[in-house]
Design a protein around this motif. Structure first.
Motif, PDB file in Angstrom:
ATOM      1  N   LEU A 186       0.783  -1.298  -0.096  1.00 34.08           N
ATOM      2  CA  LEU A 186       0.059   0.018  -0.005  1.00 34.08           C
ATOM      3  C   LEU A 186       0.821   1.353  -0.014  1.00 34.08           C
ATOM      4  N   THR A 187       2.106   1.214   0.435  1.00 32.08           N
ATOM      5  CA  THR A 187       2.716   2.430   0.409  1.00 32.08           C
ATOM      6  C   THR A 187       3.158   2.836  -0.793  1.00 32.08           C
ATOM      7  N   GLY A 188       3.121   2.078  -1.960  1.00 26.79           N
ATOM      8  CA  GLY A 188       3.435   2.739  -3.208  1.00 26.79           C
ATOM      9  C   GLY A 188       2.490   3.102  -4.025  1.00 26.79           C
ATOM     10  N   CYS A 189       1.057   3.383  -3.370  1.00 30.43           N
ATOM     11  CA  CYS A 189       0.140   4.070  -3.762  1.00 30.43           C
ATOM     12  C   CYS A 189       0.096   5.419  -3.516  1.00 30.43           C
ATOM     13  N   GLY A 190      -0.589   6.277  -4.297  1.00 30.11           N
ATOM     14  CA  GLY A 190      -0.607   7.567  -4.064  1.00 30.11           C
ATOM     15  C   GLY A 190       0.931   8.413  -4.407  1.00 30.11           C
ATOM     16  N   THR A 191       0.955   9.414  -3.738  1.00 30.47           N
ATOM     17  CA  THR A 191       2.305  10.372  -3.945  1.00 30.47           C
ATOM     18  C   THR A 191       3.414   9.528  -3.737  1.00 30.47           C
ATOM     19  N   GLU A 192       4.320   9.604  -4.535  1.00 32.86           N
ATOM     20  CA  GLU A 192       5.539   8.806  -4.027  1.00 32.86           C
ATOM     21  C   GLU A 192       6.178   9.311  -2.930  1.00 32.86           C
ATOM     22  N   ASN A 193       6.828   8.566  -1.917  1.00 37.66           N
ATOM     23  CA  ASN A 193       7.610   9.092  -0.733  1.00 37.66           C
ATOM     24  C   ASN A 193       9.014   9.651  -1.390  1.00 37.66           C
ATOM     25  N   VAL A 194       9.426  10.893  -1.195  1.00 37.35           N
ATOM     26  CA  VAL A 194      10.590  11.504  -1.215  1.00 37.35           C
ATOM     27  C   VAL A 194      11.315  11.778  -0.177  1.00 37.35           C
ATOM     28  N   GLU A 195      12.489  11.610   0.095  1.00 36.62           N
ATOM     29  CA  GLU A 195      13.460  11.213   1.362  1.00 36.62           C
ATOM     30  C   GLU A 195      13.217  12.967   1.910  1.00 36.62           C
ATOM     31  N   GLY A 196      12.884  13.065   3.109  1.00 36.96           N
ATOM     32  CA  GLY A 196      12.983  14.415   3.783  1.00 36.96           C
ATOM     33  C   GLY A 196      11.624  15.149   3.420  1.00 36.96           C
ATOM     34  N   ALA A 197      10.876  14.623   2.699  1.00 39.84           N
ATOM     35  CA  ALA A 197       9.503  15.346   2.424  1.00 39.84           C
ATOM     36  C   ALA A 197       8.311  14.487   2.914  1.00 39.84           C
ATOM     37  N   MET A 198       7.381  14.990   3.305  1.00 37.91           N
ATOM     38  CA  MET A 198       6.075  14.451   3.911  1.00 37.91           C
ATOM     39  C   MET A 198       5.094  14.322   2.662  1.00 37.91           C
ATOM     40  N   PRO A 199       4.551  12.989   2.435  1.00 36.99           N
ATOM     41  CA  PRO A 199       3.730  12.885   1.496  1.00 36.99           C
ATOM     42  C   PRO A 199       2.549  13.768   1.699  1.00 36.99           C
ATOM     43  N   TYR A 200       2.004  14.265   0.605  1.00 38.28           N
ATOM     44  CA  TYR A 200       0.834  15.333   0.513  1.00 38.28           C
ATOM     45  C   TYR A 200      -0.317  14.752   1.258  1.00 38.28           C
ATOM     46  N   ASP A 201      -0.948  13.482   0.857  1.00 37.03           N
ATOM     47  CA  ASP A 201      -1.839  12.775   1.466  1.00 37.03           C
ATOM     48  C   ASP A 201      -1.603  12.822   3.180  1.00 37.03           C
ATOM     49  N   GLU A 202      -0.650  12.513   3.828  1.00 40.58           N
ATOM     50  CA  GLU A 202      -0.574  12.348   5.029  1.00 40.58           C
ATOM     51  C   GLU A 202      -0.586  14.083   5.684  1.00 40.58           C
ATOM     52  N   PHE A 203      -0.104  15.088   5.012  1.00 45.63           N
ATOM     53  CA  PHE A 203       0.053  16.213   5.255  1.00 45.63           C
ATOM     54  C   PHE A 203      -1.536  16.919   5.313  1.00 45.63           C
ATOM     55  N   TYR A 204      -2.168  16.583   4.397  1.00 42.72           N
ATOM     56  CA  TYR A 204      -3.606  17.168   3.954  1.00 42.72           C
ATOM     57  C   TYR A 204      -4.525  16.697   5.132  1.00 42.72           C
ATOM     58  N   GLU A 205      -4.498  15.473   5.506  1.00 40.73           N
ATOM     59  CA  GLU A 205      -5.221  15.011   6.663  1.00 40.73           C
ATOM     60  C   GLU A 205      -5.126  15.685   7.905  1.00 40.73           C
ATOM     61  N   GLN A 206      -4.017  16.438   7.956  1.00 41.87           N
ATOM     62  CA  GLN A 206      -3.856  16.968   9.426  1.00 41.87           C
ATOM     63  C   GLN A 206      -3.278  18.511   9.072  1.00 41.87           C
ATOM     64  N   ARG A 207      -3.631  19.173   7.956  1.00 41.56           N
ATOM     65  CA  ARG A 207      -2.976  20.497   7.602  1.00 41.56           C
ATOM     66  C   ARG A 207      -3.608  21.495   8.657  1.00 41.56           C
ATOM     67  N   ALA A 208      -4.438  21.277   9.425  1.00 44.70           N
ATOM     68  CA  ALA A 208      -4.886  22.577  10.460  1.00 44.70           C
ATOM     69  C   ALA A 208      -3.852  22.469  11.342  1.00 44.70           C
ATOM     70  N   ASP A 209      -3.238  21.406  11.868  1.00 42.32           N
ATOM     71  CA  ASP A 209      -2.206  21.355  12.928  1.00 42.32           C
ATOM     72  C   ASP A 209      -0.773  21.909  12.265  1.00 42.32           C
ATOM     73  N   TYR A 210      -0.658  22.242  11.006  1.00 44.73           N
ATOM     74  CA  TYR A 210       0.492  22.879  10.620  1.00 44.73           C
ATOM     75  C   TYR A 210       0.427  24.166  10.186  1.00 44.73           C
ATOM     76  N   VAL A 211      -0.641  24.945  10.476  1.00 47.96           N
ATOM     77  CA  VAL A 211      -0.861  26.433  10.117  1.00 47.96           C
ATOM     78  C   VAL A 211       0.366  27.115  10.970  1.00 47.96           C
ATOM     79  N   GLY A 212       1.138  28.147  10.278  1.00 51.97           N
ATOM     80  CA  GLY A 212       2.159  28.705  10.553  1.00 51.97           C
ATOM     81  C   GLY A 212       3.284  28.177  10.583  1.00 51.97           C
TER      82      GLY A 212
END
Length: 145
Positions: A26-52
């Protein structure tokens, strides 16, 4: 007299191995993992926590909207606007990018119009009004094999 079943049952170790293999598939599905970068799907689910906060994301370019930015998305998350000087990078729809920038709570075109002296009152930008967005300091095309 009770009969003992001769059907083998999977051991806990075998179940754990199968679960781990399914997780790797399942890890291969969706946005590819890039070393040092958070996958967009993971970020989007909790985007309010990252404001600022500054974040570095890997995401797919949905659209290059103007000289002032682009939208990013994935198959399972809605798009998000990224404000960036697009003269600094050459990307196209569908390409994987790494975006670094500060997550903003709500896009207000009238405020940005005053600050950036740009015309952000265009109809497209109004579609993103009051939505979270990223003020990017860097957008980099990710080389894909």
């Amino acid at each position: 007299m009770m009969r003992r079943s001769t059907t083998p049952t999977p051991s806990a170790a075998a179940v754990a191995v199968l679960a781990a293999a399914a997780g790797l598939a399942l890890t291969g599905c969706g946005t590819e993992n890039v070393e040092g970068a958070m996958p967009y799907d993971e970020f989007y689910e909790q985007r309010a926590d990252y404001v600022g906060q500054e974040v570095t994301l890997s995401a797919e370019v949905e659209d290059v909207i103007s000289d002032d930015g682009l939208t990013i998305d994935s198959a399972t998350s809605d798009s998000m606007m990224v404000l960036y000087d697009m003269d600094r990078v050459d990307v196209e729809e569908g390409q994987l990018v790494e975006v670094t920038g500060t997550v903003q709570d709500a896009f207000d075109p009238t405020t940005l119009d005053d600050q950036a002296e740009e015309d952000f009152t265009d109809e497209f930008y109004q579609d993103y009004e009051a939505q979270p967005y990223i003020e990017a300091t860097d957008v980099t095309l990710v080389a894909q094999d």
